[in-house]
Enzyme design. Structure first.
Site, mmCIF file in Angstrom:
data_model
loop_
_atom_site.group_PDB
_atom_site.id
_atom_site.type_symbol
_atom_site.label_atom_id
_atom_site.label_comp_id
_atom_site.label_asym_id
_atom_site.label_seq_id
_atom_site.Cartn_x
_atom_site.Cartn_y
_atom_site.Cartn_z
ATOM 1 N N ASP A 39 0.389 -1.229 -0.198
ATOM 2 C CA ASP A 39 -0.026 -0.056 -0.177
ATOM 3 C C ASP A 39 0.951 1.364 -0.131
ATOM 4 O OD1 ASP A 39 -2.444 1.414 0.498
ATOM 5 O OD2 ASP A 39 -2.770 1.106 2.486
ATOM 6 N N ASP A 41 -0.346 4.422 1.752
ATOM 7 C CA ASP A 41 0.117 5.687 2.571
ATOM 8 C C ASP A 41 0.442 4.854 4.067
ATOM 9 O OD1 ASP A 41 -0.607 8.149 1.561
ATOM 10 O OD2 ASP A 41 -2.958 7.242 1.379
#
Length: 252
Positions: A39, A41
Protein backbone atom coordinates in the site's frame (compact mmCIF):
# COMPACT_ATOMS: atom_id res chain seq x y z
CA UNK A 1 13.01 -13.98 12.86
CA UNK A 2 14.01 -11.33 15.43
CA UNK A 3 17.66 -11.81 14.52
CA UNK A 4 16.80 -11.46 10.83
CA UNK A 5 15.01 -8.17 11.51
CA UNK A 6 17.96 -6.83 13.48
CA UNK A 7 20.39 -7.82 10.73
CA UNK A 8 18.20 -6.29 8.03
CA UNK A 9 17.47 -2.87 9.50
CA UNK A 10 20.06 -0.05 9.70
CA UNK A 11 21.99 0.50 12.97
CA UNK A 12 20.01 2.41 15.57
CA UNK A 13 16.60 1.65 14.10
CA UNK A 14 16.07 -1.50 16.15
CA UNK A 15 16.44 0.48 19.36
CA UNK A 16 13.03 1.99 18.57
CA UNK A 17 11.31 -1.35 18.08
CA UNK A 18 9.31 -3.21 20.67
CA UNK A 19 10.86 -6.64 20.29
CA UNK A 20 7.88 -8.24 22.04
CA UNK A 21 5.76 -7.19 19.06
CA UNK A 22 7.85 -9.08 16.47
CA UNK A 23 6.31 -12.40 15.57
CA UNK A 24 7.41 -15.26 13.35
CA UNK A 25 4.91 -16.81 10.93
CA UNK A 26 5.44 -20.55 10.85
CA UNK A 27 2.89 -21.06 8.07
CA UNK A 28 4.82 -19.42 5.26
CA UNK A 29 8.37 -19.19 3.99
CA UNK A 30 9.18 -15.74 2.63
CA UNK A 31 11.92 -17.32 0.56
CA UNK A 32 9.19 -18.89 -1.57
CA UNK A 33 7.42 -15.58 -2.22
CA UNK A 34 8.35 -14.00 -5.55
CA UNK A 35 6.01 -10.97 -5.65
CA UNK A 36 5.41 -8.44 -2.85
CA UNK A 37 2.58 -5.91 -2.80
CA UNK A 38 2.54 -2.61 -0.92
CA UNK A 39 0.00 0.00 0.00
CA UNK A 40 1.14 3.62 -0.22
CA UNK A 41 -0.06 5.78 2.68
CA UNK A 42 1.70 4.91 5.96
CA UNK A 43 3.37 1.94 4.31
CA UNK A 44 5.77 3.19 1.66
CA UNK A 45 5.07 6.84 2.54
CA UNK A 46 5.49 7.74 6.19
CA UNK A 47 4.01 11.12 7.14
CA UNK A 48 5.06 13.49 9.90
CA UNK A 49 2.73 14.30 12.81
CA UNK A 50 2.27 17.79 11.37
CA UNK A 51 -0.01 16.29 8.74
CA UNK A 52 -2.51 15.30 11.45
CA UNK A 53 -2.90 18.92 12.53
CA UNK A 54 -3.23 20.29 9.00
CA UNK A 55 -5.88 17.75 7.97
CA UNK A 56 -7.90 18.17 11.17
CA UNK A 57 -7.81 21.96 11.05
CA UNK A 58 -8.66 22.03 7.34
CA UNK A 59 -11.68 19.77 7.88
CA UNK A 60 -12.70 22.05 10.75
CA UNK A 61 -12.60 24.94 8.28
CA UNK A 62 -14.86 23.00 5.89
CA UNK A 63 -17.39 22.54 8.68
CA UNK A 64 -17.40 26.27 9.41
CA UNK A 65 -17.28 27.66 5.88
CA UNK A 66 -19.28 25.11 3.89
CA UNK A 67 -21.52 23.40 6.45
CA UNK A 68 -22.11 26.62 8.43
CA UNK A 69 -21.03 25.28 11.81
CA UNK A 70 -20.32 27.88 14.56
CA UNK A 71 -17.19 29.94 14.04
CA UNK A 72 -16.27 29.26 17.66
CA UNK A 73 -15.03 25.84 16.55
CA UNK A 74 -12.01 27.67 15.15
CA UNK A 75 -10.57 27.72 18.68
CA UNK A 76 -10.21 23.93 18.67
CA UNK A 77 -6.92 22.70 17.25
CA UNK A 78 -5.78 19.14 16.71
CA UNK A 79 -4.85 17.45 20.01
CA UNK A 80 -1.90 15.05 19.57
CA UNK A 81 -2.30 11.87 21.61
CA UNK A 82 -5.98 12.39 22.39
CA UNK A 83 -7.15 9.33 20.45
CA UNK A 84 -5.71 5.97 19.50
CA UNK A 85 -6.65 3.51 16.78
CA UNK A 86 -9.44 0.90 17.17
CA UNK A 87 -11.70 3.00 19.41
CA UNK A 88 -15.45 2.67 18.98
CA UNK A 89 -17.83 5.59 18.59
CA UNK A 90 -21.48 5.16 19.57
CA UNK A 91 -23.24 7.48 17.15
CA UNK A 92 -26.53 7.59 19.06
CA UNK A 93 -24.93 8.26 22.45
CA UNK A 94 -22.05 10.45 21.22
CA UNK A 95 -19.56 8.30 23.12
CA UNK A 96 -15.99 7.56 22.06
CA UNK A 97 -14.68 4.54 23.94
CA UNK A 98 -12.60 1.39 24.05
CA UNK A 99 -14.44 -1.92 23.69
CA UNK A 100 -12.89 -5.32 24.30
CA UNK A 101 -13.22 -8.49 22.22
CA UNK A 102 -16.42 -9.46 24.08
CA UNK A 103 -18.10 -6.10 23.35
CA UNK A 104 -17.75 -4.72 26.87
CA UNK A 105 -16.93 -1.04 27.24
CA UNK A 106 -13.72 -0.74 29.19
CA UNK A 107 -14.61 1.50 32.10
CA UNK A 108 -12.58 4.67 32.34
CA UNK A 109 -12.20 4.94 28.56
CA UNK A 110 -15.51 6.57 27.56
CA UNK A 111 -15.49 10.22 26.45
CA UNK A 112 -18.25 12.53 25.33
CA UNK A 113 -16.52 15.35 23.56
CA UNK A 114 -13.24 16.02 25.32
CA UNK A 115 -14.47 15.07 28.79
CA UNK A 116 -14.52 11.59 30.38
CA UNK A 117 -17.91 10.05 31.17
CA UNK A 118 -18.32 8.57 34.68
CA UNK A 119 -18.42 4.78 34.83
CA UNK A 120 -21.84 4.86 36.49
CA UNK A 121 -23.32 6.76 33.56
CA UNK A 122 -21.76 4.37 31.04
CA UNK A 123 -23.25 1.36 32.84
CA UNK A 124 -26.67 3.03 32.97
CA UNK A 125 -26.53 3.93 29.27
CA UNK A 126 -26.00 0.26 28.39
CA UNK A 127 -28.84 -1.17 30.45
CA UNK A 128 -27.11 -1.79 33.76
CA UNK A 129 -23.96 -3.33 32.27
CA UNK A 130 -21.26 -2.00 30.01
CA UNK A 131 -22.01 -4.69 27.42
CA UNK A 132 -22.89 -3.62 23.87
CA UNK A 133 -25.36 -5.96 22.09
CA UNK A 134 -23.98 -7.62 19.00
CA UNK A 135 -26.75 -6.28 16.77
CA UNK A 136 -25.52 -2.75 17.49
CA UNK A 137 -22.01 -3.61 16.33
CA UNK A 138 -22.78 -5.51 13.13
CA UNK A 139 -24.89 -4.67 10.09
CA UNK A 140 -25.70 -8.38 9.72
CA UNK A 141 -28.53 -8.14 12.25
CA UNK A 142 -30.47 -5.12 11.05
CA UNK A 143 -30.29 -1.70 9.49
CA UNK A 144 -26.61 -1.22 10.20
CA UNK A 145 -24.30 -0.75 13.17
CA UNK A 146 -24.77 2.22 15.46
CA UNK A 147 -21.13 1.91 16.45
CA UNK A 148 -18.26 2.92 14.22
CA UNK A 149 -14.78 1.52 14.84
CA UNK A 150 -11.87 3.71 13.82
CA UNK A 151 -9.20 1.35 12.56
CA UNK A 152 -6.51 3.25 10.68
CA UNK A 153 -4.11 6.13 11.33
CA UNK A 154 -6.22 8.50 9.24
CA UNK A 155 -9.00 8.02 11.81
CA UNK A 156 -7.04 9.89 14.48
CA UNK A 157 -7.98 13.20 12.87
CA UNK A 158 -11.64 12.26 12.54
CA UNK A 159 -11.93 11.18 16.18
CA UNK A 160 -10.27 14.35 17.44
CA UNK A 161 -12.42 16.65 15.30
CA UNK A 162 -15.57 14.73 16.22
CA UNK A 163 -14.79 15.04 19.92
CA UNK A 164 -13.93 18.73 19.59
CA UNK A 165 -17.22 19.58 17.86
CA UNK A 166 -19.26 17.63 20.42
CA UNK A 167 -17.35 19.36 23.22
CA UNK A 168 -18.26 22.76 21.76
CA UNK A 169 -21.96 21.90 21.42
CA UNK A 170 -22.23 20.36 24.90
CA UNK A 171 -20.30 23.20 26.55
CA UNK A 172 -22.53 25.83 24.90
CA UNK A 173 -25.79 23.91 25.43
CA UNK A 174 -26.43 23.52 21.69
CA UNK A 175 -28.71 20.67 20.67
CA UNK A 176 -27.55 18.59 17.71
CA UNK A 177 -28.54 15.54 15.70
CA UNK A 178 -25.98 12.83 16.45
CA UNK A 179 -26.26 11.06 13.09
CA UNK A 180 -26.02 14.22 10.98
CA UNK A 181 -23.11 15.54 13.04
CA UNK A 182 -21.18 12.31 12.57
CA UNK A 183 -21.88 12.33 8.83
CA UNK A 184 -20.85 15.98 8.43
CA UNK A 185 -17.52 15.40 10.14
CA UNK A 186 -16.85 12.21 8.16
CA UNK A 187 -17.64 14.09 4.95
CA UNK A 188 -15.36 17.00 5.89
CA UNK A 189 -12.44 14.68 6.64
CA UNK A 190 -13.13 12.72 3.44
CA UNK A 191 -13.14 15.88 1.33
CA UNK A 192 -9.62 16.74 2.44
CA UNK A 193 -8.48 13.45 0.91
CA UNK A 194 -10.87 12.96 -2.01
CA UNK A 195 -10.40 16.44 -3.44
CA UNK A 196 -6.63 16.07 -3.34
CA UNK A 197 -6.02 18.91 -0.88
CA UNK A 198 -3.74 16.83 1.31
CA UNK A 199 -1.47 15.76 -1.54
CA UNK A 200 -1.10 19.33 -2.77
CA UNK A 201 0.38 20.29 0.61
CA UNK A 202 2.73 17.31 0.51
CA UNK A 203 3.96 18.06 -3.01
CA UNK A 204 4.78 21.66 -2.05
CA UNK A 205 6.81 20.70 1.01
CA UNK A 206 8.01 17.10 0.98
CA UNK A 207 10.63 17.69 3.66
CA UNK A 208 8.01 18.88 6.12
CA UNK A 209 5.43 16.13 5.60
CA UNK A 210 7.35 13.04 4.46
CA UNK A 211 9.67 11.18 6.82
CA UNK A 212 12.81 9.51 5.51
CA UNK A 213 12.12 5.80 5.95
CA UNK A 214 15.43 4.04 6.54
CA UNK A 215 13.52 0.89 7.47
CA UNK A 216 11.49 0.96 4.24
CA UNK A 217 14.61 1.50 2.15
CA UNK A 218 16.37 -1.39 3.87
CA UNK A 219 13.48 -3.80 3.26
CA UNK A 220 12.99 -2.77 -0.39
CA UNK A 221 16.72 -2.92 -1.07
CA UNK A 222 16.89 -6.37 0.47
CA UNK A 223 14.04 -7.59 -1.74
CA UNK A 224 15.58 -6.06 -4.88
CA UNK A 225 18.90 -7.74 -4.16
CA UNK A 226 17.03 -11.05 -4.05
CA UNK A 227 15.34 -10.34 -7.41
CA UNK A 228 11.83 -10.04 -6.02
CA UNK A 229 9.04 -8.28 -7.92
CA UNK A 230 6.81 -5.54 -6.50
CA UNK A 231 3.40 -4.09 -7.10
CA UNK A 232 1.83 -0.98 -5.63
CA UNK A 233 -1.88 -0.69 -4.86
CA UNK A 234 -3.35 2.80 -5.18
CA UNK A 235 -6.88 4.17 -5.08
CA UNK A 236 -8.20 5.83 -8.22
CA UNK A 237 -10.61 8.61 -7.25
CA UNK A 238 -13.31 10.05 -9.48
CA UNK A 239 -14.13 13.33 -7.77
CA UNK A 240 -17.16 14.05 -9.94
CA UNK A 241 -18.68 10.61 -9.50
CA UNK A 242 -17.43 10.25 -5.91
CA UNK A 243 -16.30 6.70 -6.63
CA UNK A 244 -13.24 4.75 -5.56
CA UNK A 245 -11.63 1.93 -7.50
CA UNK A 246 -8.37 0.04 -6.93
CA UNK A 247 -5.55 0.81 -9.35
CA UNK A 248 -2.76 -1.76 -9.46
CA UNK A 249 0.63 -0.81 -10.90
CA UNK A 250 2.86 -3.77 -11.72
CA UNK A 251 6.56 -4.06 -12.39
CA UNK A 252 7.88 -1.61 -9.79
Amino acid sequence: MKKLVYDLLPPGVCNLLNTAAIYANNEISLGDIEIYGFDYDYTLAQYSNLLHSVICNTARGILIEQFKYPEGLGRYDYIPGFAIRELHYDVQKSLLMKSDAFHYVQLGTAYRGLKPVPDEEVIELYGGTQHIPLYQMSDFYGKGPSLKQFMDIFSLREMTLLSSVIDYFVTHGIEFDQVHLYKDISDAIRDVHVKGVMYKWIEKDLEQYILHGDEIYAVLNHLVNHEKKFFLILISIDINMDKFSPLVILGL
